[in-house]
Each structure stands twice: as C-alpha cells, then as structure tokens.
Design an enzyme around this catalytic site. Structure first.
Site, PDB file in Angstrom:
ATOM      1  N   ASN A  33      51.260 -58.946 -61.170  1.00 40.78           N
ATOM      2  CA  ASN A  33      51.735 -57.569 -61.151  1.00 40.78           C
ATOM      3  C   ASN A  33      52.853 -57.214 -62.119  1.00 40.78           C
ATOM      4  OD1 ASN A  33      50.127 -56.000 -59.367  1.00 40.78           O
ATOM      5  ND2 ASN A  33      50.896 -57.209 -57.672  1.00 40.78           N
ATOM      6  N   LYS A  44      42.169 -63.338 -53.631  1.00 37.08           N
ATOM      7  CA  LYS A  44      42.457 -62.307 -54.645  1.00 37.08           C
ATOM      8  C   LYS A  44      43.711 -62.773 -55.382  1.00 37.08           C
ATOM      9  CE  LYS A  44      43.770 -57.361 -54.782  1.00 37.08           C
ATOM     10  NZ  LYS A  44      44.008 -56.217 -53.875  1.00 37.08           N
ATOM     11  N   TRP A  45      43.542 -63.144 -56.634  1.00 38.29           N
ATOM     12  CA  TRP A  45      44.644 -63.695 -57.455  1.00 38.29           C
ATOM     13  C   TRP A  45      45.208 -62.537 -58.273  1.00 38.29           C
ATOM     14  CZ3 TRP A  45      45.248 -69.240 -59.199  1.00 38.29           C
ATOM     15  CH2 TRP A  45      46.219 -69.378 -60.199  1.00 38.29           C
ATOM     16  N   ASP A  46      46.406 -62.109 -57.892  1.00 45.40           N
ATOM     17  CA  ASP A  46      46.996 -60.909 -58.502  1.00 45.40           C
ATOM     18  C   ASP A  46      48.058 -61.297 -59.529  1.00 45.40           C
ATOM     19  OD1 ASP A  46      47.532 -58.237 -58.921  1.00 45.40           O
ATOM     20  OD2 ASP A  46      47.819 -57.767 -56.801  1.00 45.40           O
ATOM     21  N   TRP A 104      47.788 -47.833 -66.002  1.00 51.79           N
ATOM     22  CA  TRP A 104      47.568 -48.215 -64.614  1.00 51.79           C
ATOM     23  C   TRP A 104      46.775 -47.088 -63.944  1.00 51.79           C
ATOM     24  CZ3 TRP A 104      49.353 -45.636 -60.174  1.00 51.79           C
ATOM     25  CH2 TRP A 104      49.010 -46.280 -58.967  1.00 51.79           C
ATOM     26  N   ASP A 106      48.733 -58.292 -49.779  1.00 55.06           N
ATOM     27  CA  ASP A 106      50.157 -58.578 -49.973  1.00 55.06           C
ATOM     28  C   ASP A 106      50.971 -58.370 -48.686  1.00 55.06           C
ATOM     29  OD1 ASP A 106      52.605 -58.941 -51.100  1.00 55.06           O
ATOM     30  OD2 ASP A 106      52.470 -57.270 -52.510  1.00 55.06           O
ATOM     31  N   ARG A 139      58.777 -54.394 -61.060  1.00 55.40           N
ATOM     32  CA  ARG A 139      58.434 -54.429 -59.637  1.00 55.40           C
ATOM     33  C   ARG A 139      59.366 -55.425 -58.911  1.00 55.40           C
ATOM     34  NH1 ARG A 139      53.154 -55.735 -56.033  1.00 55.40           N
ATOM     35  NH2 ARG A 139      52.803 -53.689 -55.170  1.00 55.40           N
ATOM     36  N   ASP A 154      43.304 -50.046 -59.363  1.00 52.38           N
ATOM     37  CA  ASP A 154      43.828 -49.613 -58.064  1.00 52.38           C
ATOM     38  C   ASP A 154      43.357 -48.202 -57.725  1.00 52.38           C
ATOM     39  OD1 ASP A 154      45.123 -51.921 -57.437  1.00 52.38           O
ATOM     40  OD2 ASP A 154      47.080 -51.301 -58.201  1.00 52.38           O
ATOM     41  N   CYS A 165      42.782 -60.150 -60.488  1.00 58.98           N
ATOM     42  CA  CYS A 165      43.337 -58.809 -60.333  1.00 58.98           C
ATOM     43  C   CYS A 165      44.663 -58.796 -61.069  1.00 58.98           C
ATOM     44  CB  CYS A 165      43.561 -58.569 -58.836  1.00 58.98           C
ATOM     45  SG  CYS A 165      44.506 -57.086 -58.430  1.00 58.98           S
TER      46      CYS A 165
HETATM   47  C1  GLA Z   1      48.319 -54.840 -56.978  1.00 57.35           C
HETATM   48  C2  GLA Z   1      46.851 -54.846 -56.627  1.00 57.35           C
HETATM   49  C3  GLA Z   1      46.639 -54.119 -55.328  1.00 57.35           C
HETATM   50  C4  GLA Z   1      47.447 -54.778 -54.234  1.00 57.35           C
HETATM   51  C5  GLA Z   1      48.909 -54.800 -54.631  1.00 57.35           C
HETATM   52  C6  GLA Z   1      49.725 -55.594 -53.638  1.00 57.35           C
HETATM   53  O1  GLA Z   1      48.754 -53.583 -57.314  1.00 57.35           O
HETATM   54  O2  GLA Z   1      46.096 -54.286 -57.642  1.00 57.35           O
HETATM   55  O3  GLA Z   1      45.270 -54.105 -55.000  1.00 57.35           O
HETATM   56  O4  GLA Z   1      46.963 -56.061 -54.019  1.00 57.35           O
HETATM   57  O5  GLA Z   1      49.086 -55.389 -55.910  1.00 57.35           O
HETATM   58  O6  GLA Z   1      51.058 -55.642 -53.961  1.00 57.35           O
END
Ligand code: GLA
Length: 729
Positions: A480, A476-478, A199, A367, A443, A548, A526
């Site tokens: 995590n 922005k489709w994340d 990361w 977020d 998370r 990030d 993302c």
């Molecule tokens: C990830 C993304 C960040 C942000 C956070 C929000 O880490 O890479 O850019 O959007 O989630 O929780």
C-alpha cells in the site's frame, strides 16, 4: 522453423504463425531492425536496412561513423558513441567513462526458452518455442551482451531480453539497461496507446498521436503503479478493434519502468522499454551477469482486438503457472468494505453464515486482524493475531468458517512496517531509509528493506507461520505505498542504486517461496487496488485485484483497459456496496453482478445488511459464475462497444474457442430517450452456424448476428445491464 538465418543476406527472421520479425547485420557487426509485421515467406530483404543510402552512410567510412550511429536502427543501441537518440544501455567504467559499442560476436539458435534467473518470464517447451541469442561484445570495456529473442510460433508472440556479463577484470557500472528497442518508419502515422490513471481509476486507455520527440510513460515509484502501466501499443492511424496494425509491448516486471516512442529527425520511431534508469546503477563485478526482465511483443494486422486475444492466449498458456489457472475460483466475500477495521469473530461468522446461505464459498478476512491495528496507522510487521477482535484465535475462526462450509482467506501486507509497531521498535533500521534523513511516510507506514536476507526471511516467515497455523486457502498479498528514501545499510555506497531492482527481486523470491511451500494456495496480488497489476505478478498469482473501485462506470473503463492485455480470468472483480464507496454512485445489484462476472467474481459488502431483494439475487449470480466460468476464463474476448469512448453504452463478449457459444454483456450506462433498439453486431462467431438465444426459441444465423446485428431493446433507466447467452444449434 520459427528462427531462420539467411547466410547470404545476413538476415535473421523470427517467424510466428502470422508474423515476422527480421534483423539484418550491417558491416558484419551491427544487428539492425529490418521488419516487424505480417509474416514474410523468407528471411531476406537486407536491402531494407538502406545502408547504402544517405544518411545511413556505411560505417566503413570512418569519417561518417557518427551519422551511421545516429541513424541506424540498432537492435540494442548503446550510449556514448554517436547514437543521440534514447539508447538502451549506458555503461560507466571505473575510470568514469561512458561509451559502449557492441559488435556481433556469434549467435545461437536453441529449442525452447531458458528461464531468467530470479525473474518471472514466459515459458514454453521445445515444441512451443525457439530462442535466438545474438552474442555481442565490446572488447574495449570487456562487456558481453546476449540479446535474447524467443519466438512463440503458435501464439504469435516474441519476447526479448538482454543478459550482460562482465568479461573484464574491473567492475562495470550499468547506469541504464533497457530490455528492448524496435525502430520502424513512422510512415503509418503511428498513434500511441497507454494505460494510465490513478488510484481507483487504474489502466484507463489513452490514445494520442506519435509526434517528433519523445513520448512515453514510466514509474519511479518502486512498483508498476496506479498511474502508468508497463504496456504501450503503437497502432497505425485508423486502427480499431478489428482492423489496422497494432504493435504491443508489455514488460514482465513489477518495479520501475520506462516505455517510450521517440520519433527522430528521419521520421523513424524507436520504441524502447525496460527498467527506468532514474535511481538505477548496477555494479557488475568481473564474471557477473545482469539479467534484464523481458518484454513481450505482439503484432496484429487485425486491429487491437486480435492483439488483446494474443496476449490473453500467451499469458494463459505461457505465463500463469498457478494450478488455479483454468479452475473455478471459490466465490469469495471480502469484509474490507463491509466492516473496514471494525470486526470481530462474531461479526465475521455472521457474514460467513449469511454468505453460505447465498451460495458464496469463501470468506476473506481483510486488513485489521493483527497487532493492535484498528485503523491504518499501526501494526504492519506485527503479524500476530489480535485476540481482542479475533476472540478464540485464528484457528478457531477458520475452523468455524470451515464448519459453516466456507473456505477461509486472509489479507497480508508483508512488505511493510508501521512506525507504531513492535517490529519497528525492535528494528528501526529495517525500514528503507537514507541515514540522517527521516523517511517520508505514506499511509503512516514505511517499506521494509527486503534486499536484506534477515528482513526478507522475517517477512516471509510472518506469512508462512500464519498459513501453517490454520486451514487457509487464499492469501491477498497487498502493498500500500510506494518506495522513497532509497537507502540500505546492506548495500555498499556504489551499490545503493541497486536497491529498487533488488527490492523487486526480493518480492519475487518471497512469492516463489510461498507458492512452493503452499502449492494449493490461491494467491491474489494487490497494491492499493491495482498498482501492481502487471505480468510479473501473474507469474506468481493467477489473479490480481484490479482496483479498489467497484463503481460500475469506473469499473467498465478499468476492466476494458485491463483486458487490453490480460485474460479475464486474472482480473480481480467483486460486487461492491451501493452507494459505491469511492464515487457515491448508486447502481442496480444485477448490473454490479454482470460487471464482476467479467473477472474472478466475488462480493465485497456486508451481506447481512444489504436489501433483501439484492441478497435474493446472489444465488443466481453465483450459479451464473459457475455456469460461465469456463467460457469467460478460457474463451476469446471481443470488445464490441466502449463506454469509455462513447460515454453511453458498453458491450463485450466472450466466444468459446470452438465458437459453440458466446456470452455477451451489455451495459446501458446512460440512457437516452427516443431511439430505436440497439443494433449490436457480434464478433468471432461461426457465420455459417445457427445460434439460439438461450431460454428462448429465437434462433439466428451466425452471419446475421455478426453483420446484420442483434436488436437489443433499450433499457429504461441508467446502469442497466443484459447478459445474452447464445448457443450453437
Ligand atoms: C488496499 C486494498 C484494499 C484493502 C485495503 C486494506 O487498499 O486494495 O482492498 O485490502 O488495502 O487496508
């Protein structure tokens, strides 16, 4: 003709403008690798198979069959019948046996390239590419395997995949299905390049010698990952940016993968790539077909740089479908590092107003806008607007932002479910889990079981409903967290091993639905930064968030690694705050701008709070983005110097395809005293043309700039950058 067959020698040749990939057929049934490299004039050279030599004893000698199997460079090796190297295919029968021997049955050459059901893939017209199918069969177990090769003649790329069909009347269990195997002599002293990291430091370039045994990378995280990227290159010793041989292998897939180079007892190196076999079993019922994701192979005899440019050209012309591919993207400001979860309508509007006055064109709300999400510990799955923060509602906010003159974008993490969410309270079984075992959190969240249609539909509708409710231009489709505790009530006991792959197929299906229903939407993928930066995702989104980490030196390494196989137009890059939020490092605003210009360009800071002198630079930076966008997005990328390698200085350039202009970015990362000016030799110019350094009366012959060099004065201080734009006279 790009695909040729020599009947006499039983040799197939796949020809691109500059390369040839050749296969021979041993004993009328075993396709074997003969050659991949610089273009050859004819599809001959069957002797290269060396089947007459020991240890490649001809297979006709039954008593030596195993020696043959263990040394022949099979195009698609299968496990269980004497090939003791890593193979591509393991098939278990209902009776529990694992043994598969594929013989060539027939072959077919067609114009164009068929799509791959449910999977992203490169595409081309009948004029642009040709496809060769080698149809292989194992009559004992009733398996048909179609080895598919497509040849992009002009772009110098070849893709490979395999389709497996059960022609028996019993189920077959596929325990390992890789997409490609290429076996070559290791006489060039190959080295292996991978893109590895973590990361906030994704896709750093690692180069190591290829030695006896197995070396490679992979992911069993359910996504392509921060840690290893589904790309490897084999380069001959001494290969650099401009000279030497490079073989690239890139997997068009967003889930578990393995990529490996194995050197065997005869000093042959077998490169394999495909879906990681760990945790994978696919039940193939009679009549069903399994389609493996494709691998893109590129050969360059002009170093790593040419390999990169080939991938860039291929992906721009034959993978990215978005209407934004060549278009200028709206310059965005994202509020994540500006506010984290602590924002309101009022705060966002204040950012939008200031951003507009600086020339920024879109506000992205990250977020924290939904459920009761005020930290990362809740509400994923509850995709309804938190009106305590977004007073007046989403439409009101979007309308206000539009009235200011900015477009509006929004963040989602559609694949997830928080234990603290209404969704989880209503459907605890929607999280991927193994019955009787509490799934591991990451998370503080779980992953939705998207393999089930009702879950997938809910997740899709959550996003679509919001997009239908207001004028939203960008998503922005994340994603995590990684996948663990693999289990789904939707899959029978003998199909649980399908979950990882079905999950990836589900994500693809959802994104396909999204871009179909909202064709004008700008989608950015993302995953905790750049954990799902892969060619599979590019098929759906023209840009992917790189990392990030916006710290200058770290970003230089990340962007250099990413540009090894991706065009700059798809690298999500923003100007972040200083001190940087991941390293605490301070860097000049101008340098942060120059680094972000090598990607999609945008801002990720609180523009109402940064120093006035930084704010004052934004209009000019935005103007630079507009001015250079076409060149950066569609030009030829050359790496001149690598900070990652030399620890002091970074330099890359983008040259227009017609060589009429070049933009050079130089970053003096760590200054060192008492040296003369830097001599930078440009690449890719027209040596006979004259180039003027824009804004000056300095005019230089192209050959002087390329071979003599341009003298760049040394900067005073660290992390100083220079942008040089030369235009042909
Ligand atoms: C990830 C993304 C960040 C942000 C956070 C929000 O880490 O890479 O850019 O959007 O989630 O929780």
């Amino acid at each position: 003709m790009p695909v040729l067959y020599n009947e006499k020698e039983k040799v197939f040749a796949l020809n691109t403008k500059n390369t040839t990939y050749m296969m021979g057929i041993a004993d009328d049934k075993y396709p074997g690798h003969l050659y991949y490299g610089k273009k050859l004039s004819a599809p001959c050279g069957e002797y290269l198979m060396r089947t007459g030599e020991s240890p490649l004893v001809p297979s006709k000698l039954k008593r030596e069959m195993v020696s043959f199997m263990d040394s022949f460079p099979m195009e698609y090796p299968a496990f269980g019948i004497g090939d003791f190297r890593d193979t591509c295919l393991t098939v278990r029968t209902e009776a529990g046996h694992r043994g598969c021997e594929l013989h060539l049955d027939s072959w077919k050459i067609t114009k164009g390239k068929p799509g791959l059901t449910g999977l992203p893939a490169t595409f081309g017209t009948e004029e642009e590419c040709q496809t060769l199918d080698l149809i292989m069969k194992d009559p004992v177990i009733g398996l048909k395997a179609t080895l598919r090769y497509s040849c992009f003649e002009d772009v110098d790329a070849i893709t490979r995949t395999v389709l497996l069909e059960n022609e028996s009347d019993r189920p077959l269990y596929l325990e390992k299905v890789l997409s490609t195997s290429v076996e070559m002599d290791n006489d060039r002293g190959f080295e292996l390049i991978t893109l590895s990291g973590s990361w906030a430091r994704e896709r750093n370039i690692i180069r190591r010698p290829v030695v006896r045994g197995k070396q490679g990378i992979g992911s069993v995280r359910g996504e392509s990952s921060h840690q290893d990227h589904p790309f490897i290159a084999l380069v001959s010793k001494g290969t650099d940016q401009d000279k030497g041989e490079a073989y690239g292998f890139h997997f068009v897939y967003s889930g578990n993968f393995m990529a490996q180079a194995e050197v065997n007892q005869f000093d042959m190196v077998r490169v394999t790539m495909g879906i990681h076999p760990e945790g994978f079993t696919w039940k193939l019922n009679p009549g069903e077909t399994f389609t493996a994701p494709e691998v893109v192979m590129v050969y360059s005899d002009e170093g790593i740089g040419k390999m990169s440019r080939t991938y860039h050209d291929l992906y721009r012309s034959h993978l990215i479908r978005s209407p934004y591919l060549h278009k200028e993207r709206p310059i965005l400001i994202n509020n994540w590092e500006a506010t984290y979860f602590n924002f309101t309508t009022e705060k966002l509007i204040a950012i939008a107003k200031e951003a507009k006055s600086c020339g920024i064109e879109m506000l992205v709300m990250d977020d924290g806008w939904f459920g009761h999400r005020n930290s990362d510990n809740s509400s994923l799955g509850d995709w309804f607007v938190n009106e305590e923060k977004i007073q007046g509602g989403l439409k009101y906010l979007v309308d206000q932002v539009n009235a200011i003159g900015l477009k509006f974008g929004i963040w989602f993490e559609p694949e997830m479910i928080s234990p603290d969410s209404e969704l989880f309270r209503a459907h605890p079984d929607w999280a991927i889990q193994i019955p009787g075992r509490e799934p591991a959190q990451c998370r503080e969240q779980y992953v939705l079981d998207l393999t089930r249609k009702e879950v997938r539909d809910y997740a899709y509708e959550s996003v679509a409903k919001i997009l239908r409710s207001a004028n939203i231009a960008y998503v922005k489709w994340d994603m995590n967290r990684q996948l663990t505790d693999i289990g789904s009530p939707g899959l029978a006991a003998d199909c649980q091993g399908e979950l990882y792959h079905r999950y990836v197929l589900a994500v693809y299906e959802m994104q396909e639905r999204l871009v179909t229903e909202f064709p004008d939407l700008l989608l950015e993928n993302c995953s905790g930064g750049g954990a799902r930066f892969d060619p599979g995702m590019l098929y759906y989104s023209p840009q992917i968030w790189c990392s990030d980490d916006m710290d200058v030196p770290e970003r230089l390494a990340i962007q250099e690694g990413t540009a090894l196989c991706y065009p700059l137009s798809c690298m999500g890059a923003h100007v972040g705050a200083s001190p940087n939020h991941t390293t605490g490092r301070v860097a000049p605003f101008e340098t942060r701008g120059h680094v972000a210009l090598a990607g999609t360009f945008g801002y990720e800071l609180d523009v109402t709070k940064i120093p006035q002198e930084d704010r004052d630079m934004i209009p000019a930076q935005c103007a630079d983005y507009h001015k250079y966008h076409g060149l950066i997005a569609d030009g030829d990328y050359y790496r001149v110097d690598s900070y990652y390698e030399n620890h002091y200085f970074d330099c890359w350039e983008v040259v227009a395809k017609d060589k009429s202009e070049v933009l050079v970015t130089c970053v003096e990362v760590w200054n060192r005293p008492n040296f003369k000016s830097r001599k930078i030799c440009f690449k890719g110019l027209d040596p006979k043309a004259m180039y003027r350094l824009e804004g000056t009366d300095q005019v230089y012959p192209g050959d002087l700039l390329m071979y003599g060099g341009y003298l760049l004065p040394r900067a005073f201080g660290d992390l100083k950058s220079t942008l040089l734009h030369f235009v042909r006279e």
